[in-house]
Design a protein around this motif. Structure first.
Motif, PDB file in Angstrom:
ATOM      1  N   UNK A 160       0.823  -1.203   0.000  1.00  0.00           N
ATOM      2  CA  UNK A 160       0.000   0.000   0.000  1.00  0.00           C
ATOM      3  C   UNK A 160       0.866   1.266   0.000  1.00  0.00           C
ATOM      4  N   UNK A 161       2.031   1.181   0.641  1.00  0.00           N
ATOM      5  CA  UNK A 161       2.879   2.354   0.750  1.00  0.00           C
ATOM      6  C   UNK A 161       3.420   2.775  -0.619  1.00  0.00           C
ATOM      7  N   UNK A 162       3.463   1.829  -1.556  1.00  0.00           N
ATOM      8  CA  UNK A 162       3.912   2.137  -2.916  1.00  0.00           C
ATOM      9  C   UNK A 162       2.760   2.630  -3.784  1.00  0.00           C
ATOM     10  N   UNK A 163       1.613   2.836  -3.187  1.00  0.00           N
ATOM     11  CA  UNK A 163       0.425   3.141  -3.984  1.00  0.00           C
ATOM     12  C   UNK A 163      -0.307   4.398  -3.557  1.00  0.00           C
ATOM     13  N   UNK A 164       0.046   4.949  -2.403  1.00  0.00           N
ATOM     14  CA  UNK A 164      -0.744   6.059  -1.864  1.00  0.00           C
ATOM     15  C   UNK A 164       0.151   7.232  -1.455  1.00  0.00           C
ATOM     16  N   UNK A 165      -0.473   8.375  -1.188  1.00  0.00           N
ATOM     17  CA  UNK A 165       0.277   9.542  -0.727  1.00  0.00           C
ATOM     18  C   UNK A 165       0.481   9.510   0.780  1.00  0.00           C
ATOM     19  N   UNK A 166      -0.551   9.024   1.489  1.00  0.00           N
ATOM     20  CA  UNK A 166      -0.531   9.031   2.951  1.00  0.00           C
ATOM     21  C   UNK A 166      -0.946   7.652   3.460  1.00  0.00           C
ATOM     22  N   UNK A 167      -0.138   7.068   4.338  1.00  0.00           N
ATOM     23  CA  UNK A 167      -0.456   5.742   4.870  1.00  0.00           C
ATOM     24  C   UNK A 167      -0.835   5.830   6.340  1.00  0.00           C
ATOM     25  N   UNK A 168      -2.034   5.304   6.665  1.00  0.00           N
ATOM     26  CA  UNK A 168      -2.469   5.182   8.056  1.00  0.00           C
ATOM     27  C   UNK A 168      -2.290   3.738   8.491  1.00  0.00           C
ATOM     28  N   UNK A 169      -1.649   3.520   9.629  1.00  0.00           N
ATOM     29  CA  UNK A 169      -1.583   2.170  10.178  1.00  0.00           C
ATOM     30  C   UNK A 169      -2.439   2.136  11.447  1.00  0.00           C
ATOM     31  N   UNK A 170      -3.424   1.232  11.439  1.00  0.00           N
ATOM     32  CA  UNK A 170      -4.374   1.160  12.545  1.00  0.00           C
ATOM     33  C   UNK A 170      -3.990   0.017  13.480  1.00  0.00           C
ATOM     34  N   UNK A 171      -3.835   0.326  14.748  1.00  0.00           N
ATOM     35  CA  UNK A 171      -3.620  -0.699  15.768  1.00  0.00           C
ATOM     36  C   UNK A 171      -4.811  -0.657  16.716  1.00  0.00           C
ATOM     37  N   UNK A 172      -4.989  -1.744  17.468  1.00  0.00           N
ATOM     38  CA  UNK A 172      -6.113  -1.766  18.402  1.00  0.00           C
ATOM     39  C   UNK A 172      -5.711  -2.508  19.655  1.00  0.00           C
ATOM     40  N   UNK A 173      -6.314  -2.139  20.785  1.00  0.00           N
ATOM     41  CA  UNK A 173      -6.015  -2.848  22.031  1.00  0.00           C
ATOM     42  C   UNK A 173      -6.589  -4.260  22.010  1.00  0.00           C
ATOM     43  N   UNK A 174      -6.047  -5.109  22.853  1.00  0.00           N
ATOM     44  CA  UNK A 174      -6.615  -6.429  23.016  1.00  0.00           C
ATOM     45  C   UNK A 174      -6.139  -7.440  21.995  1.00  0.00           C
ATOM     46  N   UNK A 175      -5.257  -7.028  21.113  1.00  0.00           N
ATOM     47  CA  UNK A 175      -4.756  -7.967  20.118  1.00  0.00           C
ATOM     48  C   UNK A 175      -3.396  -8.506  20.549  1.00  0.00           C
ATOM     49  N   UNK A 176      -3.036  -8.184  21.794  1.00  0.00           N
ATOM     50  CA  UNK A 176      -1.868  -8.792  22.426  1.00  0.00           C
ATOM     51  C   UNK A 176      -0.599  -8.559  21.648  1.00  0.00           C
ATOM     52  N   UNK A 177       0.017  -9.656  21.297  1.00  0.00           N
ATOM     53  CA  UNK A 177       1.342  -9.583  20.724  1.00  0.00           C
ATOM     54  C   UNK A 177       1.379  -9.097  19.287  1.00  0.00           C
ATOM     55  N   UNK A 178       0.232  -8.755  18.742  1.00  0.00           N
ATOM     56  CA  UNK A 178       0.243  -8.322  17.353  1.00  0.00           C
ATOM     57  C   UNK A 178       1.173  -7.151  17.139  1.00  0.00           C
ATOM     58  N   UNK A 179       1.227  -6.263  18.126  1.00  0.00           N
ATOM     59  CA  UNK A 179       2.101  -5.102  17.995  1.00  0.00           C
ATOM     60  C   UNK A 179       3.534  -5.563  17.873  1.00  0.00           C
ATOM     61  N   UNK A 180       3.900  -6.483  18.715  1.00  0.00           N
ATOM     62  CA  UNK A 180       5.243  -7.040  18.618  1.00  0.00           C
ATOM     63  C   UNK A 180       5.450  -7.655  17.241  1.00  0.00           C
ATOM     64  N   UNK A 181       4.449  -8.395  16.843  1.00  0.00           N
ATOM     65  CA  UNK A 181       4.586  -9.167  15.600  1.00  0.00           C
ATOM     66  C   UNK A 181       4.795  -8.271  14.396  1.00  0.00           C
ATOM     67  N   UNK A 182       4.175  -7.103  14.407  1.00  0.00           N
ATOM     68  CA  UNK A 182       4.259  -6.313  13.182  1.00  0.00           C
ATOM     69  C   UNK A 182       5.261  -5.189  13.263  1.00  0.00           C
ATOM     70  N   UNK A 183       5.963  -5.070  14.369  1.00  0.00           N
ATOM     71  CA  UNK A 183       6.705  -3.825  14.504  1.00  0.00           C
ATOM     72  C   UNK A 183       7.888  -3.694  13.553  1.00  0.00           C
ATOM     73  N   UNK A 184       8.346  -4.801  13.015  1.00  0.00           N
ATOM     74  CA  UNK A 184       9.451  -4.669  12.073  1.00  0.00           C
ATOM     75  C   UNK A 184       8.975  -4.386  10.660  1.00  0.00           C
TER      76      UNK A 184
END
Lengths: 324, 139
Positions: A160-184
């Protein structure tokens, strides 16, 4: 029956913004049929006005609800908005259930909002193959803002970053380790971080985690003076939506004044050029070199030829056949 | 996998009005997906206006409306009229659910392409969708 309208005849109605023509043109673009390329080329000449915003994040982070809120906020400012909502195709049947609309129904009867669902059809990276042609069509039809909602992504779907002018990344509480999983991967591509579902009591932890991660400095001050903001929102209460809209507009402003917008436009154009070349080549291989592909695959199966070497042979044959 | 020129059939499945029974449409949606179609589900309690506009924006081949509330003689004529007003008359409207035989006859006369009653087997639903798209031809 069977009174098919040629794609070229749809160009003028698309430029006038007629809903049914815009919708049909997107169908043609999705089919990838030969007949639509001339019409898409004509439409491409009328693009470049819309602000194209990508919304990505893990499944269930609240992208569709956020898109609905954003559309309403844009409409309150009398800006027209189009949405391309991408959902996955089944890897087995090729079919799909496109459900993003369920959360967007209240927008439908507003003529200033256009929503189109797309299936990935085997494309990786969070987008569908026709998503960018879809953006062209909606841009040329005069929508001020085009939002692309990607499929729910995991770690690496950052097309998506190669396709748009502005990129929003949405995170949400309660998804536990997902933040860890995607941080790289995915978290690094944000121009704006959004934490959704902040009506939940555990949301402050997600906000803190993300702030800490951002403080370690991924792409802050990305060379054009833009500090990646983090905006807590609630699509349930509407909290944070005005701030998010201000950030989106602020980002476009920063892109424009710094000259980064031109850079990004150029990068998008280049990516599309290479992707198109790739598609044309793959198509030609499959159409004209079926036998060679099958023979080379046999040789690989027998353990005699490495994939890279086999690809070289295929390309050499392809080139020699095309010499004058 | 599919080549660039095999377009999946696009179907919108909708529940209109005060009818909250959606087990059936979800099963139908799943069957059509498994038959390789793109299925857009609108969710419950939609209005005819929302459904017709959404079908035009999504440029679906077929708009399937499930009704178990008895409102068919109000909903279908309205949806057909709205589709005509939006250049969407080449979208085939299909009804599903429980209704009297005389309503089925009348709805077909009004322009509903097919009515699939509650005892229609999944495979027959898939075949109906394919037949309707084939009969319509390219557009």
């Amino acid at each position: 029956m069977g009174r098919a309208i040629p794609p070229l005849a749809l160009v003028q109605p698309v430029l006038e913004g007629r809903l049914s023509a815009v919708a049909r043109m997107i169908t043609h673009a999705e089919s990838g049929e030969e007949a639509c390329h001339e019409a898409l080329a004509e439409i491409y000449r009328h693009t470049g006005k819309a602000h194209v915003v990508g919304i990505t994040g893990v499944p269930g982070s609240g992208k569709s609800a956020l898109v609905t809120r954003l559309c309403k906020a844009l409409r309150a400012g009398e800006r027209s908005v189009a949405v391309i909502a991408v959902d996955p195709s089944s890897p087995f049947s090729g079919g799909s259930i496109l459900g993003d609309r369920i959360r967007m129904n209240e927008l439908v009867t507003d003529p200033g909002v256009f929503i189109r669902s797309m299936a990935t059809r085997g494309a990786l990276g969070g987008l569908s193959r026709a998503a960018l042609s879809g953006v062209d069509i909606l841009d040329a039809a005069g929508y001020d803002v085009v939002l692309i909602e990607t499929v729910g992504v995991g770690q690496d779907e950052i097309d998506v970053v190669q396709a748009v002018h502005t990129t929003l990344v949405v995170s949400a509480p309660g998804l536990g380790d997902d933040i860890q999983a995607i941080k790289a991967g995915v978290l690094e591509i944000a121009d704006i971080h959004v934490v959704g579902k902040c009506d939940r009591s555990d949301a402050h932890r997600t906000v803190t985690d993300l702030k800490n991660m951002l403080a370690m400095g991924h792409r802050d001050g990305q060379g054009y003076g833009w500090q990646v903001p983090l905006i807590p929102t609630s699509s349930f209460s509407g909290e944070g939506i005005p701030e998010l809209l201000t950030a989106i507009d602020g980002h476009l402003e920063a892109l424009t004044t710094s000259g980064e917008l031109e850079q990004r436009r150029r990068r998008i154009a280049q990516t599309r050029l290479l992707k198109s070349a790739e598609n044309i080549l793959r198509d030609q291989f499959q159409r004209h070199h079926d036998r060679q592909i099958s023979e080379l695959t046999d040789r690989m199966m027998a353990g005699r030829t490495h994939p890279h070497a086999a690809a070289q042979i295929l390309l050499n044959q392809f080139r020699s056949e095309r010499k004058p | 996998m599919e080549g660039p020129n095999t377009q999946p059939i696009r179907v919108m499945i909708a529940k209109v009005g005060l009818d909250g029974h959606d087990r059936g449409v979800k099963i139908v949606a799943r069957c059509l997906r498994d038959a390789g179609m793109d299925v857009i589900y609108t969710g419950l309690h939609r209005t005819p206006e929302e459904v017709a506009l959404a079908a035009v924006q999504e440029d679906v081949d077929i708009l399937g409306i499930s009704i178990l509330s008895g409102a068919q003689m109000t909903v279908f004529p309205r949806v057909l009229e709205l589709l005509r007003g939006q250049h969407g008359s080449d979208i085939a409207v299909v009804g599903g659910g429980v209704m009297p035989d005389e309503d089925v006859t009348e709805l077909k006369r009004l322009g509903v392409s097919e009515i699939l009653l509650q005892d229609t087997p999944p495979q027959a639903i898939v075949e109906s969708m394919r037949r309707l798209v084939q009969e319509r031809g390219p557009r």
